[in-house]
Structures are given as structure tokens and as C-alpha cells.
Design a protein around this motif. Structure first.
Motif, mmCIF file in Angstrom:
data_model
loop_
_atom_site.group_PDB
_atom_site.id
_atom_site.type_symbol
_atom_site.label_atom_id
_atom_site.label_comp_id
_atom_site.label_asym_id
_atom_site.label_seq_id
_atom_site.Cartn_x
_atom_site.Cartn_y
_atom_site.Cartn_z
ATOM 1 N N TRP A 213 0.648 -1.066 0.233
ATOM 2 C CA TRP A 213 0.116 -0.167 -0.013
ATOM 3 C C TRP A 213 0.692 0.917 0.029
ATOM 4 C CZ3 TRP A 213 -4.608 0.383 -1.921
ATOM 5 C CH2 TRP A 213 -5.849 -0.428 -1.019
ATOM 6 N N ALA B 6 -7.400 -13.045 -10.014
ATOM 7 C CA ALA B 6 -8.218 -12.467 -9.710
ATOM 8 C C ALA B 6 -7.142 -11.673 -8.545
ATOM 9 C CB ALA B 6 -9.087 -13.810 -9.044
ATOM 10 N N ALA B 7 -5.876 -11.942 -8.112
ATOM 11 C CA ALA B 7 -5.200 -12.515 -7.384
ATOM 12 C C ALA B 7 -4.382 -11.120 -7.819
ATOM 13 C CB ALA B 7 -4.187 -13.184 -7.106
ATOM 14 N N LEU C 241 -5.795 -8.453 -8.622
ATOM 15 C CA LEU C 241 -6.803 -7.355 -9.300
ATOM 16 C C LEU C 241 -7.062 -7.076 -7.890
ATOM 17 C CD1 LEU C 241 -10.399 -8.815 -11.341
ATOM 18 C CD2 LEU C 241 -8.561 -6.295 -12.189
ATOM 19 N N ALA C 242 -6.489 -7.991 -6.572
ATOM 20 C CA ALA C 242 -6.946 -7.494 -5.079
ATOM 21 C C ALA C 242 -5.439 -6.887 -4.814
ATOM 22 C CB ALA C 242 -7.589 -8.693 -4.950
ATOM 23 N N ASP C 243 -4.200 -6.966 -5.308
ATOM 24 C CA ASP C 243 -3.548 -6.714 -5.276
ATOM 25 C C ASP C 243 -2.737 -5.382 -5.171
ATOM 26 O OD1 ASP C 243 -0.616 -6.731 -3.893
ATOM 27 O OD2 ASP C 243 -0.083 -8.434 -5.478
#
Length: 290
Positions: free
Chosen positions: A133, A185-186, A188-190
Motif C-alpha cells: 500500500w 484474480a490475485a 486485481l486484489a493486489d
């Protein structure tokens, strides 16, 4: 290390082509810090497109290198792309290198040799979600800094644009190490994936603006500092990068020597005026007549 050096060759050659294209695409009287339309104009120049193709090859090689070497070693090798730029300018564009500059090329090679001897393997630290982040936050901050750079005088503007571009490339270096799962999928969430795309895009935008405005030597020096020091510290402190046992001082000395040599060659971030040939002048006259 071979992949890192291959990336340096690609990036160093591309910088000559992109600098020429960025200057040719400049709007007369334009003085903004970052001009997004500049990228669109530059894409009409064949040299810029060729440079992007080389950048793509270099990026692939950079990813491979970052998966097997510490960030500090890869960062120093990428900074050495300025030595490649200097040699390419000397061989292909007829630019004269002074004895000091040839010595700087040798210094860069010596520093990389020391790093190759002393660097260990890739650190095993996985990094935290907070670090991912943070990289995304830095990438967003780079865009804001670039937007504000247009209000600065010429010299600090060039330095800020260069530092911003270097930090963007540094974000790419770190986030490549943070991304483990490349399934859609990973990704998009990372947050690291978004940081990689935003950091790389911001770096190209700021670097293109820096190549076109102000002191490109100052901007290039700022870029070298931004893409080496910060990422190297992140790799050592948070990702577990290290050296071969007992060779820590060799790695530190090699890093410093390679970066110092690259800084001595910073003027080669700017395309020499000699790159304009009669064909370019004729094309410009035809464009103006139309």
C-alpha cells in the motif's frame, strides 16, 4: 546479472532515441511541468516507438533479474545504462567523449564487477501488505509532484521531474518483488500490481517531460538517485536482500562506485544536437510549409 546488464543495454540505447523524439515533439513555448499530450505527440516519432520497444525488452530482462538478484544490484546495473548511452552516442552519433567520461564508463564497469562478485541471491522477505500500500501511495504522490513541478523555476523543475521519474522506476523495482501470484484474480486484489502500473506510467510521463524541458543533465542525475538509493534500502531492510558472507563492504563500495560513475555521465540523458540530420531538417521545413 547478465539479464540486468541486458536491461541496461536496452534502456541506455532507448534513452538516446526517446530524448531525440521528446525534443522533436515539444510544442514551442510550452512550459508546463508535465504535459500528458507530449506522450501522444512523441508516439508519432519513430524513434520514440523504437525506444519503447527496447524499453519493453529491458523491462522483461529487469523482471528476470529482480527475481534472482538483490534490488541494489539490479538498480546499480540499471543506473549503468547511462554508460551504455554514452557509448552509443559516441559510436552512432559521433559524440566525443572526454577522457574523464571514458574513465567514468570504466568506473561504472568496475563498480558493477564488484557488485557481481559480492551480491548474494534474492532476499526471501515477502514484504507486508503495508509495504504494498505504501508503494501505491508513493506512485500516486509521484503524479502529484509532477503536476506541481510546472510552477518551479527551470533548474529545480528538472531535478524534481527527474527524481519523480526515478522514484517511479524504483516503485516498479520493489513491486516486482512483492507480486507472487500472477493469476488475474490475485492481481486485481493486489495493491502492488496497481502500484507497478501507476509507478511505471508516471515515471515514463515525468521522464519524457524531463527530457524535453530544462536541464536534462540535472533531471537524469535525479533519476539515477531516485531509482537506486530508495529501492536498495527497501530491499535490504524489508525484503531480506544481502551479500555473500564477508563481502558486505565490497557490495557497498561497488554500489557507490557504480552510481557515482553513472552520475558523472548524467549529461548523456540528453540527446546530442548532432542527432538531427539533413533529412530531419527537410521534413521540418515541409511540415512548416504545409
Amino acid at each position: 546479472m547478465i539479464c540486468a546488464l541486458g536491461a541496461a543495454v536496452c534502456f541506455g540505447t532507448a534513452s538516446v532515441l526517446q530524448a531525440v523524439a521528446a525534443r522533436a515533439a515539444a510544442e514551442p513555448g510550452s512550459d508546463a511541468g508535465v504535459d500528458p499530450a507530449l506522450l501522444l505527440r512523441a508516439l508519432r516519432q519513430w524513434r520514440y516507438v523504437a525506444g519503447l520497444a527496447l524499453d519493453g525488452c529491458g523491462f522483461v530482462l529487469q523482471i528476470i533479474a529482480l527475481r534472482s538478484l538483490p534490488i541494489y544490484a539490479v538498480g546499480a546495473a540499471l543506473a549503468a545504462s547511462l554508460a551504455v548511452t554514452a557509448v552509443v552516442a559516441a559510436r552512432l552519433l559521433g559524440v566525443r567523449l572526454s577522457g574523464v567520461e571514458w574513465s567514468a564508463v570504466g568506473v561504472v564497469c568496475a563498480g558493477l564487477g564488484m557488485l557481481g562478485l559480492a551480491s548474494g541471491g534474492e532476499g526471501h522477505g515477502a514484504g507486508s501488505a503495508a509495504l504494498a500500500w505504501s508503494m501505491l501511495g508513493i506512485a500516486l504522490g509521484i503524479l502529484l509532484i509532477g503536476a506541481a513541478a510546472g510552477r518551479l523555476p527551470e533548474r529545480p523543475r528538472a531535478l524534481v521531474l527527474g527524481l519523480g521519474a526515478g522514484c517511479g522506476f524504483g516503485v516498479v523495482e520493489v513491486t516486482v518483488r512483492l507480486i507472487d501470484d500472477v493469476s488475474p484474480a490475485a492481481l486485481l486484489a493486489d495493491p502492488a500490481a496497481y502500484a507497478l502500473l501507476l509507478g511505471g506510467g508516471s515515471a515514463f510521463l515525468l521522464l519524457t517531460s524531463a527530457l524535453q524541458r530544462g536541464s536534462v543533465t540535472t533531471a537524469t542525475a535525479g533519476m539515477v538517485l531516485g531509482e537506486t538509493i530508495g529501492p536498495a534500502l527497501v530491499g535490504v531492510v524489508w525484503l531480506g536482500d544481502g551479500t555473500r558472507e564477508g563481502l558486505e563492504w565490497v557490495a557497498v563500495a561497488g554500489f557507490v562506485v557504480a552510481v557515482a560513475g553513472a552520475l558523472a555521465l548524467a549529461r548523456f540523458g540528453e540527446a546530442p544536437a548532432a542527432t538531427r540530420g539533413p533529412a530531419d531538417d527537410a521534413a521540418e521545413r515541409d511540415h512548416c510549409e504545409k
